[in-house]
Scaffold this motif. Structure first.
Motif, short mmCIF file in Angstrom:
data_model
loop_
_atom_site.label_atom_id
_atom_site.label_comp_id
_atom_site.label_asym_id
_atom_site.label_seq_id
_atom_site.Cartn_x
_atom_site.Cartn_y
_atom_site.Cartn_z
N GLY A 415 54.35 54.22 35.27
CA GLY A 415 54.44 55.05 34.08
C GLY A 415 53.23 55.92 33.82
N LEU A 416 52.16 55.80 34.60
CA LEU A 416 50.99 56.65 34.40
C LEU A 416 51.30 58.10 34.72
CD1 LEU A 416 48.07 54.51 35.92
CD2 LEU A 416 48.68 54.79 33.51
N ARG A 417 50.61 59.00 34.04
CA ARG A 417 50.81 60.43 34.31
C ARG A 417 50.44 60.79 35.74
NH1 ARG A 417 47.25 63.41 29.95
NH2 ARG A 417 45.96 61.55 30.33
N ASP A 418 49.34 60.23 36.22
CA ASP A 418 48.84 60.57 37.55
C ASP A 418 48.38 59.30 38.26
OD1 ASP A 418 47.84 61.69 39.82
OD2 ASP A 418 46.15 62.71 38.87
N PRO A 419 49.30 58.62 38.94
CA PRO A 419 48.92 57.36 39.61
C PRO A 419 47.93 57.55 40.75
CG PRO A 419 51.15 58.00 40.19
CD PRO A 419 50.73 58.91 39.08
N ALA A 420 47.67 58.80 41.16
CA ALA A 420 46.70 59.03 42.23
C ALA A 420 45.28 58.66 41.79
CB ALA A 420 46.74 60.49 42.67
N ARG A 421 45.04 58.61 40.49
CA ARG A 421 43.70 58.27 40.00
C ARG A 421 43.61 56.81 39.56
NH1 ARG A 421 43.71 59.29 34.07
NH2 ARG A 421 45.86 59.76 33.52
N PHE A 422 44.54 56.00 40.03
CA PHE A 422 44.58 54.59 39.65
C PHE A 422 44.29 53.71 40.86
CE2 PHE A 422 46.82 50.56 39.49
CZ PHE A 422 46.46 50.05 38.26
N LEU A 423 43.56 52.61 40.65
CA LEU A 423 43.35 51.60 41.68
C LEU A 423 42.97 50.28 41.03
CD1 LEU A 423 40.13 51.73 41.36
CD2 LEU A 423 40.12 53.01 43.48
N GLY A 424 42.76 49.26 41.89
CA GLY A 424 42.32 47.97 41.40
C GLY A 424 40.86 47.74 41.72
N LEU A 425 40.18 47.05 40.82
CA LEU A 425 38.79 46.64 41.04
C LEU A 425 38.71 45.16 40.72
CD1 LEU A 425 36.43 49.42 39.60
CD2 LEU A 425 36.60 48.64 41.96
N HIS A 426 38.68 44.33 41.75
CA HIS A 426 38.61 42.88 41.53
C HIS A 426 37.16 42.44 41.59
CE1 HIS A 426 39.50 38.55 43.04
NE2 HIS A 426 39.24 38.57 41.75
N PHE A 427 36.53 42.40 40.41
CA PHE A 427 35.17 41.88 40.32
C PHE A 427 35.19 40.36 40.36
CE2 PHE A 427 34.63 46.07 38.44
CZ PHE A 427 33.38 46.46 38.88
N PHE A 428 34.09 39.77 40.78
CA PHE A 428 33.96 38.33 40.83
C PHE A 428 32.98 37.88 39.76
CE2 PHE A 428 36.09 39.32 44.61
CZ PHE A 428 36.69 38.17 45.10
N SER A 429 33.24 36.75 39.16
CA SER A 429 32.46 36.29 38.02
C SER A 429 31.27 35.43 38.47
CB SER A 429 33.36 35.48 37.09
OG SER A 429 32.69 35.13 35.91
N PRO A 430 30.10 35.65 37.84
CA PRO A 430 29.77 36.66 36.82
C PRO A 430 29.57 38.05 37.44
CG PRO A 430 27.85 35.30 37.28
CD PRO A 430 28.97 34.72 38.09
N ALA A 431 30.24 39.02 36.89
CA ALA A 431 30.33 40.34 37.52
C ALA A 431 28.99 41.05 37.64
CB ALA A 431 31.31 41.22 36.74
N HIS A 432 28.04 40.72 36.79
CA HIS A 432 26.74 41.39 36.87
C HIS A 432 25.85 40.77 37.94
CE1 HIS A 432 26.12 37.96 34.30
NE2 HIS A 432 24.82 38.15 34.24
N LEU A 433 26.24 39.59 38.45
CA LEU A 433 25.43 38.91 39.47
C LEU A 433 26.12 38.86 40.83
CD1 LEU A 433 24.08 35.87 37.39
CD2 LEU A 433 22.94 38.05 37.88
N MET A 434 27.41 38.67 40.86
CA MET A 434 28.13 38.57 42.12
C MET A 434 28.20 39.94 42.79
SD MET A 434 29.12 35.41 42.70
CE MET A 434 30.66 35.30 43.61
N LYS A 435 27.88 39.98 44.08
CA LYS A 435 27.78 41.26 44.79
C LYS A 435 29.13 41.78 45.25
CE LYS A 435 24.38 42.44 47.27
NZ LYS A 435 23.37 42.63 48.33
N LEU A 436 30.13 40.91 45.34
CA LEU A 436 31.40 41.33 45.93
C LEU A 436 32.32 41.98 44.91
CD1 LEU A 436 33.37 41.22 48.39
CD2 LEU A 436 34.19 39.05 47.45
N VAL A 437 33.02 43.01 45.36
CA VAL A 437 34.13 43.57 44.60
C VAL A 437 35.19 44.04 45.59
CG1 VAL A 437 33.01 45.84 44.42
CG2 VAL A 437 34.86 45.27 42.86
#
Length: 694
Positions: A415-437
C-alpha cells in the motif's frame, strides 16, 4: 633527489638522497602492507644506501600509513624471501643509523620494522600496535623479543596479548617512540640520536609475574579458546631468559606454526569478510542528516541514540505524550551510561541530547527526514498502520525502513506510494552497541535506496549484511533451525545444561537455553504459534518449550525462572524442567540415550551449515562469508572458528554430506540432504560457486 633502485625491483619502495641522508619511502597503497614486493624493495633500498655511503637513513611511509602490517593474503602460501626478520636484523645491525618517521599507523610488521631502528619519531595522529593475536598468530619478526626490552615486560605483555593499538602520545609516555612531530620525516632528519644500544642489544626484560597473570586472565576472558594470546605471553616470558637470537628463532617458529592453523585461517577469513562488508557503503547513496524513528522502547531509543552519534538529527515518535516522555528518559539514560563509561563529558551529553533529539506524540509536523525507521513490536497490522502514517506525513523521497526480526517486509510495505524506497533494517539489541545489522531487500527496493542505507550503516560503524526476504532472514532463520535441533536432542536424551555447556565449550558465547532465558521464552513461543509448528508435517514438533510457557509461566530471567532455576542470578538445572523433558520422551515413545558433547556440537553446527547452505542456494545471502558475519556478530558464534560456513568448509563437504545422510536415515523429518550439497560434493566445488564467483 630520487634514485631508481634498478631492474627487478618494485616501485612500491622509493629511494631518495638529500645531503647525505637517504629517505626510504614505502608506497604500497592503501596502507603499505609489507608484501614480498615491498620487502624486496626495502632490501634494494638498503643496498642503495650502503653504496651511497649516507650518514643517516630515514624510513617512512607514503600517504596516511607507515606500514599497517603484513599482507595477510600471503599467509596461505609458503614464506617468500626476503623475510621481514632478515630486513629488521639488517636495519638493526647497520653501521648507518636508521630512524623511523612514523607518519601514520604502524601495526604488526610495521611496528616491528621501527623496533629495528635506532630511533622513532611519530606524527601525533599515528597509532601503533602489534595486533597479530587478533588474526590468530603472534608477532613473527621480533615483536615479542624487542618490544619488552624497549618498554618493559608489563607494558609489552599487555599490549601484545591484547592486540592493543595505542595512540602516539601514549607511545611517547612508555618509551616506544622518542619524539612527536607534525613533520616526522623532517624531525627524523634532525633528531639527536638517543645514547642507547640497538633495541635487541638492550638488557633482557625483568619477569613480572603479576603482569603475566593479568594477561593470562584477560586472554581467558577476552579470547577464550584462542591459542595465539597465550603463545604470545609465553614468548614474552621467554624474552626474560633467552638470548635475543634464541628468542627470535623460537618466536619465528611459533609464528610459522600458528600461521597455518585452523584458528588463524578462521580469523583471517573473518577479517577479510568484515573489510568487504564495511566497503559496501563507500560508494553511492545519499548522505543522511535527518531521521525519524517510530517507537521509543529499548530498540527504537537505541537506534535513535546510535544515529545521533553520527550527527544525524532524530525525531522519535510515540503514540502519546507520556510515551514520548518515557522515550526521552530512555535516550537520556543511554547518554548517562556513556558519561559513566567516560565516553562523553556530562555537559557534552546534555548538549547532544538537546541538539540531536526531539520527541513527539503522533505524526503531525514531522521534519522532511531522509529516512524513517519503524521500531514498534512485531505485529503486522501495527507496522502497516505506522507506515501508512509515515507515508502520508513525509516527503515521497523519504526512505522507509522496518526493524523486524521475522515478519515479511513485502507485506509490511503493501500500500505504500513508492515501495522502491522501502526496505528492512534488522538491528540487533542493544542497537547502539551491536555492530551487526541485516539490510533486507524487499521485492521493490531500489538500488539507490539500498546504497543510501549502506552508506548510513557504514557511517554508524555497523557491519551491514544484505539479505533477501524469508522468515527470519539470515540470522533468525539459522537460529530457529539450531534451536530445533537442540530440542530434538533434548527429547532424545540430552538435558539443557549439557547442551549449553557443550556449546560454550565449543566457543559459543552462551548456550541456546541460556540465551532463551535471557531473551524470554515467550518470543520463540509466539513465533512457533505464528508458524503453527504443532500442525506442520514438515517439522518434527517438540512440545517441551511450549509446555514450559503455557503450563508453568516460566519465561526466563524476567520471571525469575525459565529453562533454569536461578539462585541470586546463577542458573541451576531445574528438576521441574527435566521432568517435563523426560515426560515428553516417554509420551513420544523414545528411549532416552546419552549424548557426548562432541555429538551435540556436531549436530548443532551441522544444522547451522545445512540451513546456511539452503539460504545461499535460495539467494537470500550474497555470500557464505556474510552468513558467518551474521552468526559471529549477532549470535555469539566463536570468531576464531570463522563462522558456521567457514567451519564446515574446513571439515570438508564430503564428510558433512555423509553426516547429514546418517542423520537423515535416523530422522528423515528433521534432516534431509540439501541437493546443492550433493552437487557441490560431486563437482568438487566450494561454496563460492553458489555465488558465481569461483
Amino acid at each position: 633527489m630520487e634514485v631508481a633502485l634498478g631492474a627487478g625491483t618494485s616501485d612500491l619502495v622509493r629511494f631518495a638522497l638529500d645531503d647525505g641522508v637517504a629517505l626510504i619511502t614505502i608506497d604500497n597503497p592503501p596502507v603499505n602492507v609489507t608484501s614480498q614486493a615491498v620487502r624486496a624493495g626495502l632490501m634494494a633500498a638498503l643496498d642503495a644506501a650502503d653504496e651511497a655511503q649516507v650518514s643517516r637513513i630515514v624510513l617512512t611511509g607514503a600517504g596516511t600509513a607507515f606500514v599497517a602490517g603484513a599482507d595477510a593474503r600471503e599467509f596461505d602460501a609458503p614464506p617468500q624471501p626476503p623475510h621481514l626478520p632478515d630486513i629488521i636484523d639488517r636495519i638493526e645491525a647497520s653501521d648507518v643509523p636508521v630512524v623511523a618517521a612514523i607518519n601514520g599507523v604502524a601495526l604488526g610488521g610495521g611496528l616491528e620494522l621501527t623496533l629495528g631502528c635506532a630511533a622513532r619519531v611519530a606524527a601525533p595522529t599515528a597509532r601503533l600496535g602489534l595486533p597479530e593475536v587478533t588474526l590468530g598468530v603472534i608477532p613473527g619478526a621480533g615483536g615479542t623479543q624487542r618490544l619488552p626490552r624497549l618498554i618493559g615486560f608489563g607494558e609489552a605483555v599487555a599490549m601484545i596479548s591484547e592486540g592493543r593499538i595505542i595512540a602516539a602520545e601514549k607511545a611517547l609516555q612508555i618509551g616506544l617512540i622518542d619524539a612527536l612531530d607534525d613533520d616526522p620525516v623532517a624531525a627524523a632528519n634532525a633528531l639527536v640520536l638517543p645514547d642507547r644500544p640497538a633495541t635487541g642489544a638492550l638488557p633482557a626484560p625483568v619477569l613480572d609475574c603479576a603482569a603475566t597473570s593479568a594477561a593470562q586472565k584477560g586472554a581467558a576472558k577476552r579470547a577464550k579458546g584462542q591459542i595465539a594470546p597465550l603463545k604470545a605471553i609465553e614468548l614474552i616470558e621467554a624474552a626474560t631468559q633467552l638470548p635475543l637470537d634464541q628468542g627470535l628463532a623460537l618466536e619465528r617458529q611459533t609464528f610459522l606454526d600458528l600461521k597455518t592453523s585452523d584458528q588463524a585461517a578462521a580469523l583471517r577469513h573473518v577479517f577479510f569478510a568484515e573489510r568487504s562488508a564495511m566497503a559496501r557503503g563507500r560508494k553511492g547513496g545519499d548522505e543522511i542528516t535527518e531521521a525519524v524513528v517510530v517507537g521509543g522502547g529499548t530498540m527504537g531509543s537505541a537506534i535513535a541514540y546510535a544515529l545521533a552519534q553520527q550527527s544525524v538529527r532524530v525525531t522519535l515518535v510515540e503514540t502519546d505524550d507520556a510515551g514520548a516522555a518515557r522515550a526521552r528518559d530512555t535516550v537520556a539514560g543511554l547518554y548517562d551510561q556513556a558519561v559513566q563509561r567516560g565516553k562523553i563529558a556530562p555537559e557534552a551529553a546534555e548538549q547532544a541530547l538537546a541538539r540531536n533529539h526531539s520527541f513527539q506524540a503522533g505524526y503531525d509536523s514531522l521534519p522532511a527526514a531522509q529516512i524513517a525507521i519503524e521500531a514498534v513490536f512485531e505485529d503486522l497490522g501495527v507496522k502497516r498502520e505506522v507506515f501508512a502514517a509515515l507515508d502520508a506525513a513525509l516527503p515521497r523521497t523519504t526512505i522507509l525502513a522496518t526493524n523486524t526480526s521475522y515478519l515479511d517486509p513485502n507485506s509490511i510495505a503493501d500500500g505504500l506510494r513508492d515501495p522502491a524506497r522501502f526496505l528492512g533494517l534488522h538491528f540487533f539489541s542493544p542497537a547502539h552497541l551491536m555492530k551487526l545489522v541485516e539490510v533486507i531487500r524487499a521485492q521493490d527496493t531500489a538500488p539507490e535506496t539500498l546504497a543510501t542505507v549502506l552508506r548510513l550503516t557504514r557511517r554508524m560503524g555497523k557491519i551491514a549484511v544484505p539479505a533477501g526476504v524469508c522468515d527470519g532472514f539470515i540470522g533468525n532463520r539459522i537460529l530457529t533451525r539450531y534451536r530445533q535441533i537442540c530440542d530434538v536432542m533434548l527429547i532424545e536424551g540430552a538435558m539443557p545444561a549439557q547442551i549449553d555447556a557443550a556449546m560454550r565449550e565449543f566457543g559459543m558465547a552462551m548456550g541456546p537455553y541460556e540465551v532463551q532465558d535471557l531473551s524470554g521464552l515467550d518470543i520463540a513461543h509466539a513465533n512457533r504459534q505464528r508458524l503453527n509448528w504443532a500442525a506442520r508435517p514438515d517439522i518434527r514438533y517438540i512440545p517441551i518449550a511450549d509446555r514450559i510457557v503455557e503450563e508453568t509461566g516460566r519465561l526466563g530471567r524476567k520471571t525469575g525462572a525459565g529453562w533454569y532455576d536461578y539462585d541470586e542470578g546463577k542458573p541451576l538445572p531445574s528438576a521441574l524442567i527435566e521432568g517435563i523433558v523426560t515426560q515428553e520422551s516417554e509420551r513420544a515413545g523414545i528411549t532416552r540415550r546419552a549424548f557426548t558433547d562432541a555429538e551435540i556440537v556436531d549436530r548443532a553446527t551441522t544444522a547451522m551449515f545445512d540451513e546456511g547452505l539452503r539460504i545461499l542456494d535460495e539467494g537470500i545471502a550474497d555470500s557464505a562469508a556474510d552468513i558467518d558475519l551474521v552468526l559471529i556478530h549477532g549470535y555469539g558464534f566463536p570468531r576464531w572458528r570463522g563462522g558456521p560456513m567457514h567451519y564446515a568448509e574446513r571439515q570438508g563437504q564430503s564428510a558433512l554430506l555423509k553426516r547429514i545422510e546418517t542423520y537423515s536415515e535416523a530422522d528423515p523429518v528433521t534432516w534431509t540432504v540439501p541437493g546443492v550439497l550433493r552437487r557441490l560434493v560431486a563437482d568438487g566445488d566450494g561454496l563460492k560457486t553458489l555465488m558465481g564467483d569461483a
